[in-house]
Design an enzyme around this catalytic site. Structure first.
Site, mmCIF file in Angstrom:
data_model
loop_
_atom_site.group_PDB
_atom_site.id
_atom_site.type_symbol
_atom_site.label_atom_id
_atom_site.label_comp_id
_atom_site.label_asym_id
_atom_site.label_seq_id
_atom_site.Cartn_x
_atom_site.Cartn_y
_atom_site.Cartn_z
ATOM 1 N N ASP A 69 -1.273 1.725 1.009
ATOM 2 C CA ASP A 69 -0.926 1.570 2.428
ATOM 3 C C ASP A 69 -0.133 0.285 2.649
ATOM 4 O O ASP A 69 0.329 0.014 3.762
ATOM 5 C CB ASP A 69 -2.163 1.646 3.324
ATOM 6 C CG ASP A 69 -3.185 0.561 3.024
ATOM 7 O OD1 ASP A 69 -2.993 -0.199 2.058
ATOM 8 O OD2 ASP A 69 -4.189 0.487 3.764
ATOM 9 N N ASP A 108 -3.816 5.962 -0.831
ATOM 10 C CA ASP A 108 -4.716 5.182 0.030
ATOM 11 C C ASP A 108 -5.088 5.957 1.285
ATOM 12 O O ASP A 108 -4.223 6.565 1.929
ATOM 13 C CB ASP A 108 -4.019 3.888 0.480
ATOM 14 C CG ASP A 108 -4.418 2.692 -0.351
ATOM 15 O OD1 ASP A 108 -5.431 2.761 -1.078
ATOM 16 O OD2 ASP A 108 -3.696 1.676 -0.277
ATOM 17 N N LYS A 138 -7.967 6.364 -2.528
ATOM 18 C CA LYS A 138 -8.591 5.030 -2.580
ATOM 19 C C LYS A 138 -8.994 4.641 -1.165
ATOM 20 O O LYS A 138 -8.253 4.927 -0.213
ATOM 21 C CB LYS A 138 -7.611 4.002 -3.161
ATOM 22 C CG LYS A 138 -8.143 2.559 -3.132
ATOM 23 C CD LYS A 138 -7.334 1.611 -4.004
ATOM 24 C CE LYS A 138 -6.074 1.084 -3.369
ATOM 25 N NZ LYS A 138 -6.280 0.302 -2.120
ATOM 26 N N GLU A 207 -9.415 -7.086 -5.548
ATOM 27 C CA GLU A 207 -8.239 -7.833 -5.072
ATOM 28 C C GLU A 207 -8.633 -9.228 -4.585
ATOM 29 O O GLU A 207 -9.622 -9.383 -3.851
ATOM 30 C CB GLU A 207 -7.559 -7.071 -3.922
ATOM 31 C CG GLU A 207 -6.353 -7.842 -3.347
ATOM 32 C CD GLU A 207 -5.462 -7.043 -2.419
ATOM 33 O OE1 GLU A 207 -5.713 -5.836 -2.210
ATOM 34 O OE2 GLU A 207 -4.491 -7.644 -1.909
HETATM 35 O O1 KIV Z 1 -1.941 -0.918 -0.623
HETATM 36 C C1 KIV Z 1 -1.797 -1.374 -1.771
HETATM 37 O O2 KIV Z 1 -0.686 -1.516 -2.279
HETATM 38 C C2 KIV Z 1 -2.994 -1.760 -2.493
HETATM 39 C C3 KIV Z 1 -2.817 -2.553 -3.749
HETATM 40 C C4 KIV Z 1 -2.310 -3.893 -3.434
HETATM 41 C C5 KIV Z 1 -4.036 -2.571 -4.573
HETATM 42 O O3 KIV Z 1 -4.068 -1.473 -2.079
#
Ligand code: KIV
Length: 292
Positions: A69, A108, A138, A207
């Site tokens: 995201d 995401d 995710k 993270e």
């Molecule tokens: O949204 C994203 O790019 C992420 C990564 C930074 C792990 O969640």
């Protein structure tokens, strides 16, 4: 494994055809933890991808492509990931699946699409799975999201967890600073890791967490950890591809810039503009001559 794409001239750049590759599965990603521990497996490689062409270029080199995201900031110029919608994730997720044949694609779940209840999460997760063809989703959060993760996993939706600095919670956290500096915070992050792994997630993004805490989590959980600003001891690493390529001048400390795409693009745009203005572009080789 072939990395060569053959351009189908009939349909041009939209549909490069790859040599057939077998796509990595969720169980294969999960199994990498044991292989790494046994010294027979390499760390997992994950990069973000939001578009078909970037997916095509990075696919062969990655174990996982993450439709993050972070596209909110990178593609749409939004101030954070909070305004990102399901529709954005579905459209970009589908593009990345179309552009890849090898990597496990993870999409995401955006802010507001899963926090209200496990049932809300399932409804939106199913929609993302159907509309994108991705293998996994995710979502951010630790202990508070464990029952939701278990609900999704039990219903056939593979989940990657995301703990530590969780950007969707930027308003609650008050910024993007590293997490786990105090003993209390470190303890909470470790508890989050156990909760997410115990709920059935097959991998865990850590993270912006101080290094010893990320390393300790990697040793403690049975699923692969994917670090970003975490630890070299993690079972894999992820970066936002545009950060890694140097498309932005300002990046967080944990980014390594492998190129200077910002300078590359600006310099080519300047050259193109100069050639248009002095009428050296287009030249004869770019023009169609009439048939004799
Ligand atoms: O949204 C994203 O790019 C992420 C990564 C930074 C792990 O969640």
């Amino acid at each position: 494994m072939s990395t060569t794409f053959t351009i189908d001239a009939a349909t041009s750049r939209a549909t490069p055809v790859s040599a057939p590759m077998k796509r990595l599965t969720v169980p294969a990603i999960r199994a990498r933890k044991a292989a790494i521990a046994a010294g027979t497996g390499a760390p997992l490689v994950m990069l973000t991808a939001y578009t078909v062409r970037m997916a095509q270029l990075m696919d062969a080199h990655c174990d996982m492509l993450l439709v993050g995201d972070s596209l909110g900031q990178v593609i749409y110029g939004l101030p954070s990931t909070v305004p990102v919608t399901l529709e954005m994730m579905a459209a970009h997720g589908a593009a990345v699946v179309r552009g890849s044949h090898h990597a496990t694609v993870v999409v995401d779940m955006p802010f507001g699409s899963y926090e209200a209840s496990p049932a809300q999460a399932f409804e939106n997760a199913a929609l993302l799975m159907k509309q994108t063809g991705a293998a996994a989703l995710k979502l951010e959060g630790g202990t508070a999201m464990a029952s939701t993760i278990a609900f999704l996993v039990e219903r056939g939706i593979p989940i990657v967890g995301h703990i530590g600095l969780t950007p969707q919670a930027v308003n609650a956290l008050g910024g993007y600073g590293a997490r786990g500096r105090s003993a209390d915070e470190a303890q909470k992050i470790v508890a989050d890791a156990h909760a997410v792994a115990g709920a059935g997630a097959f991998a865990l993004v850590i993270e912006g967490v101080v290094e010893p805490v990320a390393a300790a989590i990697t040793d403690a959980v049975a699923i692969p950890t994917i670090g970003i600003g975490a630890s070299a001891r993690c079972d894999g690493q992820v970066l936002v591809a545009e950060d890694m390529l140097g498309l932005f001048e300002r990046t967080p400390r944990f980014v390594k810039r492998y190129g200077d795409m910002a300078a590359f693009v600006a310099e080519r745009a300047e050259r193109f503009a100069g050639e248009v203005r002095d009428r050296s572009f287009p030249g004869a080789e770019q023009l169609y001559a009439p048939r004799d």
